[in-house]
Write a protein that holds these residues in place. Sequence first.
Motif, PDB file in Angstrom:
ATOM      1  N   ASP A   1     -42.812  64.587  25.310  1.00 16.80           N
ATOM      2  CA  ASP A   1     -43.111  64.998  23.942  1.00 16.80           C
ATOM      3  C   ASP A   1     -44.478  64.469  23.520  1.00 16.80           C
ATOM      4  N   GLN A   2     -45.205  65.248  22.705  1.00 15.58           N
ATOM      5  CA  GLN A   2     -46.566  64.874  22.337  1.00 15.58           C
ATOM      6  C   GLN A   2     -46.635  63.568  21.549  1.00 15.58           C
ATOM      7  N   PHE A   3     -45.562  63.193  20.870  1.00 22.59           N
ATOM      8  CA  PHE A   3     -45.573  61.934  20.134  1.00 22.59           C
ATOM      9  C   PHE A   3     -45.195  60.735  21.012  1.00 22.59           C
ATOM     10  N   TRP A   4     -44.518  60.979  22.136  1.00 25.94           N
ATOM     11  CA  TRP A   4     -44.176  59.917  23.071  1.00 25.94           C
ATOM     12  C   TRP A   4     -45.264  59.708  24.127  1.00 25.94           C
ATOM     13  N   MET A   5     -46.084  60.724  24.344  1.00 23.28           N
ATOM     14  CA  MET A   5     -47.103  60.662  25.395  1.00 23.28           C
ATOM     15  C   MET A   5     -48.033  59.446  25.272  1.00 23.28           C
ATOM     16  N   PRO A   6     -48.554  59.084  24.084  1.00 21.70           N
ATOM     17  CA  PRO A   6     -49.438  57.908  24.008  1.00 21.70           C
ATOM     18  C   PRO A   6     -48.745  56.611  24.436  1.00 21.70           C
ATOM     19  N   PHE A   7     -47.463  56.453  24.080  1.00 20.28           N
ATOM     20  CA  PHE A   7     -46.742  55.229  24.448  1.00 20.28           C
ATOM     21  C   PHE A   7     -46.608  55.113  25.960  1.00 20.28           C
TER      22      PHE A   7
END
Length: 452
Positions: free
Chosen positions: A178-184
């Motif tokens: 998911d695009q919001f989990w990708m940075p983590f």
Amino acid sequence: MIQLRGSRALHDRLMRASPWVTILFASATSFSVYFCMYAFRKPFTVATYDGLVFGGTGVQLKTALVLGQLFGYALSKYIGIKFCSQLRRENLLVAMLGLIGFAQAALLGFALLPNAWKVAAIFANGLPLGMVWGLAMRYLEGRRATEIMVATLSCSYIFATGAVKDIGHRVLEVGGVDQFWMPFWTGLVFLPPLAVSAWLLDALPQPDLNDQQERSQRSAMTSKDQWSFLAHFSLGLILLSFIYVLLTSFRDFRDNYAADLLHELGLANVPAIFTKVEVVSAITIAFTLAALSFFRHNRHALVATFAIMLTGVVMLGGTTLLFRAQWISGLNWMIFIGLGSYLAYVPYTVLFDRIFAATRASGTSVFAIYLIDSLGYTGSTAIQVYKDLWKAEQSRLEFFQSFSLTLAVVGFVSLWVSGWYFIREERLAREADMLAQPTPGLGNQPAADTTY
């Protein structure tokens, strides 16, 4: 205790090693530290967040996220003016690891929190990251080979800004994250190598006596030292700060909206496009800054540094005009526009190191760099808002081209005048040192250092 003993053993070995071994060690470890740091900062910009807006403001969610991190990053620079310049050497490692841990925790919040709170999470992510560069620079400044070391440090973030985006893109497209989990998840991959690299960098010995004689001794600055420096060099600092605000805004706009600019240019689907755009700049800047270390006389180094920066702003205007005339392709324009901006922007790091050496000012160049950095990122946030609220009818590509031409003209004038100012200050400092030397036959008092 085991880690501390290991660090001390490595420190002792480096003390006995040849200068080139120390240079290569410092260059490699600082490169790795700052390269890894970008994995906590930039991957979120790869996602487009299409169709999402920030609350009822009409501002696109991506713009709000970019601004949120920029606000945190800019505030971090203001904090770093005192924190990075006044922190004692023995506390640098703990501070660096603590800042990275805080940034990674914020990325977890970015993934878990509802959309209304994601901007706050990305703000918290940017808040510590702006100080990592200053802590890394504290290890490198004040050395005869500072330019070589800073060349690799600068090369790291030029190269990293493309590489970590490509990695983030692969996490999105190949990993299906998911695009919001990708940075983590991207940050988590880089956490172990960053910790090891920081631990190794902390083993670097302090500058030796020859370094201190040629580049002046560097130490933590008191508030009195900071105000004295500002008062003495106020005119030159104002000029350099003004153009630095524009350069930071320009570089950040290109960096944060690279995916959008490449999409408008029809290049978004080219494999590893972000790395291809940045690799030429990274290599060129690394060799250019490293070459400055061969200028033993600080006056000559100042002249060369300002000449490089002037070349950069001329390149911004010239290549933009060539692109508008369709004499170069969109890909070549993105490469050259990046190179021009970095030629004008990156030498600030070594410029202030030389200013301190040439004028024999006491303290640390990190203070001056963080002072203008804080102003630069404040200006960057203003440019982002200005574009969305007052230039909404322009595409990002159109706005970026106009920005390039404006920066070329204003930057050339500002850098020319500030160059004249600091070269004059170097001459005045040198003449003062000559007057301070004892007159022959009047005793054997030690002469003031005149290594320029």
